[in-house]
Design an enzyme around this catalytic site. Structure first.
Site, PDB file in Angstrom:
ATOM      1  N   SER A 119      -8.612  -6.501   1.417  1.00  0.00           N
ATOM      2  CA  SER A 119      -8.643  -5.142   1.448  1.00  0.00           C
ATOM      3  C   SER A 119     -10.528  -4.381   1.383  1.00  0.00           C
ATOM      4  O   SER A 119     -11.235  -5.171   0.860  1.00  0.00           O
ATOM      5  CB  SER A 119      -8.477  -4.336   0.287  1.00  0.00           C
ATOM      6  OG  SER A 119      -9.297  -3.129  -0.176  1.00  0.00           O
ATOM      7  N   LYS A 162       3.238   0.657  -4.098  1.00  0.00           N
ATOM      8  CA  LYS A 162       1.804   0.599  -4.525  1.00  0.00           C
ATOM      9  C   LYS A 162       2.329  -0.162  -6.456  1.00  0.00           C
ATOM     10  O   LYS A 162       2.422  -1.389  -6.765  1.00  0.00           O
ATOM     11  CB  LYS A 162       0.656   0.995  -5.336  1.00  0.00           C
ATOM     12  CG  LYS A 162      -0.103   1.150  -3.782  1.00  0.00           C
ATOM     13  CD  LYS A 162      -1.856   1.759  -3.987  1.00  0.00           C
ATOM     14  CE  LYS A 162      -2.378   2.294  -3.202  1.00  0.00           C
ATOM     15  NZ  LYS A 162      -3.354   1.274  -2.409  1.00  0.00           N
ATOM     16  N   GLY A 210       0.677  -1.095   0.123  1.00  0.00           N
ATOM     17  CA  GLY A 210       0.023   0.510   0.233  1.00  0.00           C
ATOM     18  C   GLY A 210       1.032   1.340   0.214  1.00  0.00           C
ATOM     19  O   GLY A 210       0.139   1.822  -0.391  1.00  0.00           O
ATOM     20  N   THR A 227      -1.086  -3.315  -4.117  1.00  0.00           N
ATOM     21  CA  THR A 227      -1.883  -3.817  -4.287  1.00  0.00           C
ATOM     22  C   THR A 227      -1.667  -3.581  -5.624  1.00  0.00           C
ATOM     23  O   THR A 227      -2.083  -2.682  -5.957  1.00  0.00           O
ATOM     24  CB  THR A 227      -3.168  -4.182  -4.116  1.00  0.00           C
ATOM     25  OG1 THR A 227      -2.893  -4.407  -2.519  1.00  0.00           O
ATOM     26  CG2 THR A 227      -4.186  -5.228  -4.933  1.00  0.00           C
ATOM     27  N   TYR A 252       3.419   0.666   8.685  1.00  0.00           N
ATOM     28  CA  TYR A 252       2.933   1.313   7.848  1.00  0.00           C
ATOM     29  C   TYR A 252       1.952   2.585   8.533  1.00  0.00           C
ATOM     30  O   TYR A 252       3.496   3.342   7.937  1.00  0.00           O
ATOM     31  CB  TYR A 252       1.445   0.156   6.796  1.00  0.00           C
ATOM     32  CG  TYR A 252       1.339   1.307   5.804  1.00  0.00           C
ATOM     33  CD1 TYR A 252       1.437   2.717   5.761  1.00  0.00           C
ATOM     34  CD2 TYR A 252       0.831   0.949   4.092  1.00  0.00           C
ATOM     35  CE1 TYR A 252       1.103   3.743   4.768  1.00  0.00           C
ATOM     36  CE2 TYR A 252       0.620   1.633   3.437  1.00  0.00           C
ATOM     37  CZ  TYR A 252       0.053   3.393   3.432  1.00  0.00           C
ATOM     38  OH  TYR A 252      -0.432   3.582   2.407  1.00  0.00           O
ATOM     39  N   ASN A 310     -12.093  -2.120   0.083  1.00  0.00           N
ATOM     40  CA  ASN A 310     -11.840  -1.136  -0.611  1.00  0.00           C
ATOM     41  C   ASN A 310     -12.256  -1.742  -1.827  1.00  0.00           C
ATOM     42  O   ASN A 310     -12.715  -0.807  -2.505  1.00  0.00           O
ATOM     43  CB  ASN A 310     -11.056  -0.173  -0.445  1.00  0.00           C
ATOM     44  CG  ASN A 310     -10.372   0.863   0.709  1.00  0.00           C
ATOM     45  OD1 ASN A 310     -12.071   0.949   1.731  1.00  0.00           O
ATOM     46  ND2 ASN A 310      -9.019   0.586   1.457  1.00  0.00           N
ATOM     47  N   LYS A 354      -3.228 -12.792   2.775  1.00  0.00           N
ATOM     48  CA  LYS A 354      -3.409 -11.984   3.452  1.00  0.00           C
ATOM     49  C   LYS A 354      -5.117 -11.787   4.490  1.00  0.00           C
ATOM     50  O   LYS A 354      -5.990 -11.795   3.457  1.00  0.00           O
ATOM     51  CB  LYS A 354      -2.907 -10.389   2.964  1.00  0.00           C
ATOM     52  CG  LYS A 354      -3.082  -9.186   4.164  1.00  0.00           C
ATOM     53  CD  LYS A 354      -2.796  -8.026   3.642  1.00  0.00           C
ATOM     54  CE  LYS A 354      -2.376  -6.889   4.145  1.00  0.00           C
ATOM     55  NZ  LYS A 354      -1.553  -5.667   3.590  1.00  0.00           N
TER      56      LYS A 354
END
Length: 339
Positions: free
Chosen positions: A175, A66, A63, A86, A318, A177, A217
């Site tokens: 994710s 990317k 992230g 990703t 992160y 999103n 993940k």
């Protein structure tokens, strides 16, 4: 000292603009004398994971970079590995702006980026162009407009293209999103995906004469039963590793703060305990058969040690890296060496 000054300037800016400026600056300076502003020597603390040997157990989570544009700069900072992505088969812009929010009092971030990236072919060019030998994991996903039922095809396309250049491949089905993506974590959809990826991995290992491990993940927003089912599927399909966890949809620890009600995944300090709890549950279910990278809310060496104690073999940072800077890498490695 330099990072504190840079951070002060960056935190006055829109978060995504600051992020893009940082990645651009690191891209330009990664292999120049200017990397002295952030480079640091970290004594090796080798760790074996998924059949590979990493120079230390601290990686950069997916992230941040990317498209793999600043890999060499992150190597200079002392990361033991970098996970890029990703990445998706085709370039895509991601979700509408604004989509990245700081919650500074909580040392947290909310993002709803939506897998914005320049596509897998562009990433491969950057992997070929990197100058250092740092271990690079590639985090793969599906395009937003690919139906979930056909999502498997997107993962296979990405895997095929990045396989020769990746130290390992991370499969992102967690994710929050990308609409419908998390449904791939359950039941037959999960089993079909993992089975197809394992078959593809073995084909590619034969073709390229090298074995590249694959890791899954997972989200933190899972029940105990769901974690057990994922663990069983990982073992059944002979996956090499697990990464726990992605961002959370919960808002524990941030209620009342500016931006707390923005939609998207929450990362940073409020995720620390939830992530560690999931790692512990997953480690129990996997029973030492599959190793884990622990990620989520690591803001200090103590947070990282809690992940190791819960069952993680390596960790990634992160949000904590954004708030603490490169010194966090060194602090974790030194604490790991002493544990």
């Amino acid at each position: 000292m330099f990072y504190k000054i840079a951070q002060k300037v960056m935190f006055q800016m829109d978060p995504e603009r600051a992020h893009n400026l940082a990645i651009g600056s690191l891209k330009m300076t990664g292999n120049s004398p200017l990397n002295a502003f952030y480079a640091q020597n970290i004594a090796p603390a080798p760790v074996s994971f998924m059949g590979l040997t990493f120079p230390n157990p601290v990686g950069l989570a997916a992230g941040m970079d990317k498209d793999g544009e600043s890999i060499d700069a992150f190597h200079a900072m002392g990361f033991g590995h970098v996970e890029v992505g990703t990445v998706t088969p085709r370039p895509q812009p991601g979700n509408d702006l604004p989509r990245l929010f700081r919650l500074k009092p909580a040392k947290a971030i909310i993002n709803r980026m939506g897998f914005n990236n320049k596509g897998v072919d562009n990433l491969v060019k950057n992997l070929i162009a990197k100058k250092t030998d740092i271990m690079v994991g590639v985090n793969i996903g599906k395009n937003k407009d690919t139906p979930v039922e056909q999502g498997k095809d997107d993962y296979l396309i990405c895997m095929d293209k990045v396989y020769p250049y990746a130290a390992y491949i991370a499969v992102n089905i967690s994710s929050p999103n990308t609409p419908g993506l998390r449904s791939l974590q359950y039941g037959d959809l999960l089993d079909e995906l993992l089975s197809a990826l394992k078959t593809k991995q073995l084909e590619l290992a034969e073709k390229h004469k090298k074995y590249v491990p694959i890791a899954l993940k997972i989200a933190p927003d899972l029940t105990t039963e769901e974690i057990e089912n994922i663990a069983q599927s990982l073992i059944k399909n002979k996956f090499d590793g697990a990464i726990a966890t992605n961002t959370t949809l919960t808002r524990d620890g941030v209620s009342g703060l500016a931006n707390a009600n923005e939609s998207g995944g929450l990362s940073g300090k409020p995720l620390t305990e939830l992530s560690t709890k999931v790692i512990k549950q997953l480690a129990t279910c996997l029973n030492g058969q599959i190793p884990i990278i622990g990620v989520g809310g690591i803001n200090s060496a103590e947070d990282a040690l809690a992940k190791f104690d819960a069952g993680a073999t390596m960790v990634q940072i992160y949000s904590g890296f954004i708030y603490q800077g490169p010194k966090l890498i060194k602090e974790i490695v030194e604490a790991y060496r002493l544990k």
